[in-house]
Design a protein around this motif. Structure first.
Motif, PDB file in Angstrom:
ATOM      1  N   ASP A  55      66.489  45.894  69.370  1.00  0.00           N
ATOM      2  CA  ASP A  55      66.325  47.199  69.653  1.00  0.00           C
ATOM      3  C   ASP A  55      65.305  48.045  68.828  1.00  0.00           C
ATOM      4  O   ASP A  55      64.105  48.490  69.500  1.00  0.00           O
ATOM      5  CB  ASP A  55      67.496  48.183  70.092  1.00  0.00           C
ATOM      6  CG  ASP A  55      68.454  47.625  71.250  1.00  0.00           C
ATOM      7  OD1 ASP A  55      67.825  46.821  72.092  1.00  0.00           O
ATOM      8  OD2 ASP A  55      69.400  48.275  71.262  1.00  0.00           O
ATOM      9  N   TYR A  56      65.495  47.780  67.644  1.00  0.00           N
ATOM     10  CA  TYR A  56      64.422  48.307  66.632  1.00  0.00           C
ATOM     11  C   TYR A  56      63.124  47.494  66.681  1.00  0.00           C
ATOM     12  O   TYR A  56      62.125  48.198  66.478  1.00  0.00           O
ATOM     13  CB  TYR A  56      65.218  48.263  65.157  1.00  0.00           C
ATOM     14  CG  TYR A  56      66.371  49.383  65.183  1.00  0.00           C
ATOM     15  CD1 TYR A  56      65.831  50.848  64.894  1.00  0.00           C
ATOM     16  CD2 TYR A  56      67.494  48.973  65.277  1.00  0.00           C
ATOM     17  CE1 TYR A  56      67.148  51.675  64.824  1.00  0.00           C
ATOM     18  CE2 TYR A  56      68.515  49.798  65.110  1.00  0.00           C
ATOM     19  CZ  TYR A  56      68.250  51.396  64.955  1.00  0.00           C
ATOM     20  OH  TYR A  56      69.401  52.065  64.845  1.00  0.00           O
ATOM     21  N   THR A  57      63.355  46.309  66.774  1.00  0.00           N
ATOM     22  CA  THR A  57      62.279  45.565  66.430  1.00  0.00           C
ATOM     23  C   THR A  57      61.060  45.581  67.936  1.00  0.00           C
ATOM     24  O   THR A  57      59.756  45.591  67.728  1.00  0.00           O
ATOM     25  CB  THR A  57      62.427  43.747  66.126  1.00  0.00           C
ATOM     26  OG1 THR A  57      63.287  43.311  67.246  1.00  0.00           O
ATOM     27  CG2 THR A  57      63.079  43.787  65.060  1.00  0.00           C
ATOM     28  N   ALA A  59      61.050  48.380  69.693  1.00  0.00           N
ATOM     29  CA  ALA A  59      60.624  49.808  69.825  1.00  0.00           C
ATOM     30  C   ALA A  59      59.157  50.089  69.092  1.00  0.00           C
ATOM     31  O   ALA A  59      58.909  49.347  68.226  1.00  0.00           O
ATOM     32  CB  ALA A  59      61.816  50.534  69.268  1.00  0.00           C
ATOM     33  N   GLY A  62      60.009  50.838  65.731  1.00  0.00           N
ATOM     34  CA  GLY A  62      61.065  50.498  65.354  1.00  0.00           C
ATOM     35  C   GLY A  62      60.765  49.584  63.686  1.00  0.00           C
ATOM     36  O   GLY A  62      61.600  49.621  63.012  1.00  0.00           O
ATOM     37  N   ARG A  63      60.021  48.721  63.882  1.00  0.00           N
ATOM     38  CA  ARG A  63      59.767  48.041  62.809  1.00  0.00           C
ATOM     39  C   ARG A  63      59.190  48.817  61.679  1.00  0.00           C
ATOM     40  O   ARG A  63      59.785  48.603  60.416  1.00  0.00           O
ATOM     41  CB  ARG A  63      58.528  47.082  63.089  1.00  0.00           C
ATOM     42  CG  ARG A  63      59.129  45.827  63.913  1.00  0.00           C
ATOM     43  CD  ARG A  63      58.151  44.850  64.074  1.00  0.00           C
ATOM     44  NE  ARG A  63      57.893  43.782  63.049  1.00  0.00           N
ATOM     45  CZ  ARG A  63      58.831  42.862  62.872  1.00  0.00           C
ATOM     46  NH1 ARG A  63      59.654  42.932  63.491  1.00  0.00           N
ATOM     47  NH2 ARG A  63      58.590  42.019  61.668  1.00  0.00           N
ATOM     48  N   LEU A  66      62.554  50.333  60.115  1.00  0.00           N
ATOM     49  CA  LEU A  66      63.355  49.494  59.506  1.00  0.00           C
ATOM     50  C   LEU A  66      62.609  49.287  58.148  1.00  0.00           C
ATOM     51  O   LEU A  66      63.315  48.810  57.154  1.00  0.00           O
ATOM     52  CB  LEU A  66      63.349  48.302  60.470  1.00  0.00           C
ATOM     53  CG  LEU A  66      64.155  48.057  61.610  1.00  0.00           C
ATOM     54  CD1 LEU A  66      64.390  46.901  62.068  1.00  0.00           C
ATOM     55  CD2 LEU A  66      65.614  48.772  60.961  1.00  0.00           C
TER      56      LEU A  66
END
Length: 83
Positions: A55-57, A59, A62-63, A66
């Motif tokens: 989900d983060y990658t 978004a 998102g990356r 992170l």
């Protein structure tokens, strides 16, 4: 047949590491679905699963989020007590 022929060592990451380090592991090792996490005393504290990062990658930011986060911040770590 010896079971050790089928077991593969997955190098752990330290809990103080950045989550982006784990992303790089998943990027390099496509067959890897989780990474063990250890503390400064080499004690297992949990795992980070590849699917928990998806989900983060995907978004928009998102990356970037992170890249700035450490594992010890705990929002993705699955505790060793729950494994």
């Amino acid at each position: 047949m010896v079971i050790s022929n089928f077991v593969e060592l997955i190098e752990p990451v330290f809990i103080e590491a950045h989550i982006y380090t784990v992303l790089e592991i998943f990027k390099k090792r496509k067959e890897c679905f989780f990474v063990p996490v250890i503390d400064a005393f080499d004690k297992p504290v949990g795992i980070i699963r590849e699917h928990d990062l998806r989900d983060y990658t995907y978004a928009m930011f998102g990356r970037e989020l992170l890249k700035k986060s450490k594992i010890e911040e705990g929002f993705i770590l699955v505790s060793a007590m729950h494994i």
